[in-house]
Design a protein around this motif. Structure first.
Motif, PDB file in Angstrom:
ATOM      1  N   PRO A  12     -11.904   9.712  -7.520  1.00  0.00           N
ATOM      2  CA  PRO A  12     -11.916   7.716  -7.726  1.00  0.00           C
ATOM      3  C   PRO A  12     -12.002   7.207  -8.921  1.00  0.00           C
ATOM      4  O   PRO A  12     -11.756   5.789  -9.757  1.00  0.00           O
TER       5      PRO A  12
ATOM      6  N   ASP B 156     -12.823  -1.361  -5.336  1.00  0.00           N
ATOM      7  CA  ASP B 156     -13.604  -0.263  -4.365  1.00  0.00           C
ATOM      8  C   ASP B 156     -12.289   1.222  -4.920  1.00  0.00           C
ATOM      9  O   ASP B 156     -12.529   1.932  -3.987  1.00  0.00           O
ATOM     10  N   SER B 157     -11.661   1.683  -6.076  1.00  0.00           N
ATOM     11  CA  SER B 157     -11.038   2.295  -6.087  1.00  0.00           C
ATOM     12  C   SER B 157      -9.985   2.640  -5.027  1.00  0.00           C
ATOM     13  O   SER B 157      -9.145   3.511  -5.122  1.00  0.00           O
ATOM     14  N   SER B 158      -9.792   1.896  -4.254  1.00  0.00           N
ATOM     15  CA  SER B 158      -8.712   2.388  -3.569  1.00  0.00           C
ATOM     16  C   SER B 158      -7.290   1.910  -4.544  1.00  0.00           C
ATOM     17  O   SER B 158      -6.680   2.793  -3.157  1.00  0.00           O
TER      18      SER B 158
ATOM     19  N   VAL C 245       0.988  -1.341   0.195  1.00  0.00           N
ATOM     20  CA  VAL C 245      -0.016   0.042   0.374  1.00  0.00           C
ATOM     21  C   VAL C 245       0.835   1.021  -0.334  1.00  0.00           C
ATOM     22  O   VAL C 245       1.668   1.281   0.429  1.00  0.00           O
TER      23      VAL C 245
ATOM     24  N   ALA D 176      -6.837   8.868  -4.895  1.00  0.00           N
ATOM     25  CA  ALA D 176      -7.315   7.989  -5.790  1.00  0.00           C
ATOM     26  C   ALA D 176      -8.940   8.067  -4.735  1.00  0.00           C
ATOM     27  O   ALA D 176     -10.472   8.385  -5.087  1.00  0.00           O
ATOM     28  N   ASN D 177      -9.203   8.770  -3.591  1.00  0.00           N
ATOM     29  CA  ASN D 177     -10.163   8.861  -2.506  1.00  0.00           C
ATOM     30  C   ASN D 177     -11.028  10.255  -3.136  1.00  0.00           C
ATOM     31  O   ASN D 177     -11.833  10.175  -3.036  1.00  0.00           O
TER      32      ASN D 177
ATOM     33  N   PRO E  59      -3.187   6.883  -2.047  1.00  0.00           N
ATOM     34  CA  PRO E  59      -4.661   7.321  -1.414  1.00  0.00           C
ATOM     35  C   PRO E  59      -5.206   8.196  -1.620  1.00  0.00           C
ATOM     36  O   PRO E  59      -6.722   8.035  -1.850  1.00  0.00           O
TER      37      PRO E  59
ATOM     38  N   ASP F 212      -8.812  -1.217  -8.386  1.00  0.00           N
ATOM     39  CA  ASP F 212      -9.163  -2.638  -7.578  1.00  0.00           C
ATOM     40  C   ASP F 212     -10.798  -1.875  -7.588  1.00  0.00           C
ATOM     41  O   ASP F 212     -11.399  -1.037  -8.187  1.00  0.00           O
TER      42      ASP F 212
ATOM     43  N   GLN G   6      -5.087   2.131  -7.495  1.00  0.00           N
ATOM     44  CA  GLN G   6      -5.269   2.154  -9.005  1.00  0.00           C
ATOM     45  C   GLN G   6      -3.462   2.592  -9.489  1.00  0.00           C
ATOM     46  O   GLN G   6      -2.306   3.241  -9.267  1.00  0.00           O
TER      47      GLN G   6
ATOM     48  N   THR H 110       1.956   4.632   0.677  1.00  0.00           N
ATOM     49  CA  THR H 110       1.506   5.661   1.804  1.00  0.00           C
ATOM     50  C   THR H 110       3.318   7.276   1.710  1.00  0.00           C
ATOM     51  O   THR H 110       2.434   8.417   2.252  1.00  0.00           O
TER      52      THR H 110
END
Length: 156
Positions: free
Chosen positions: A92, A122-124, A35, A88-89, A85, A120, A126, A37
């Motif tokens: 999306p 849930d769009s989290s 992930v 993406a939030n 992230p 993905d 990409q 970050t």
């Protein structure tokens, strides 16, 4: 791929598994990914999405972090851009929209080619994979081509 010994969180890259859809399978542990970050989260040697072997961190912008990677499926060097992230939030559909625009443009001397992208369910998570062009960043070229400011001309 060996299991990572660092503390960073790992998640599976999944395609919203549907047993009736041929390519919507959950990926194996080897196809897990880190992930993202912060800058440089993927390390050289790590494999992203079961296919892209990271060689080095290239840089980041406001929306994405970009890595030099080797596409093991087609044996070529690529620029792998992971959407942050927060971006993406905030947007999306941004990655898919960008990919579709580049797909409509097609091959052009002044635009890098799009090779792959995925979002993905849930769009989290990409990412977009581009043609890798050597020679520095656009910002670096703009700075090199711009006239020097007046205060840079003074030596004292």
């Amino acid at each position: 791929m060996p299991v990572a010994t660092n503390i960073r969180t790992r998640v599976r890259w999944s395609r919203c598994h549907d047993p009736l859809t041929p390519n919507s399978y959950p990926l194996t542990m080897e196809e897990s990914r880190v992930v993202v970050t912060g800058a440089g989260d993927l390390q050289p040697g790590e494999v992203f999405a079961g296919r892209y072997k990271v060689e080095k961190f290239l840089g980041e912008g406001t929306r994405k972090q970009t890595y030099l990677a080797h596409d093991t499926k087609v044996d070529r060097v690529v620029a792998l851009s992971l959407v942050k992230p927060a971006s993406a939030n905030d947007d999306p559909e941004g990655t898919e929209r960008e990919a579709k625009v580049l797909g409509r443009v097609g091959v052009h001397d002044n635009i890098v080619s799009l090779f792959d992208y995925d979002v993905d369910c849930d769009s989290s998570i990409q990412y977009i994979v581009f043609e890798y062009l050597e020679g520095g960043t656009l910002a670096g070229h703009v700075l090199a081509a711009s006239p020097m400011r007046s205060e840079e001309h003074t030596s004292e």
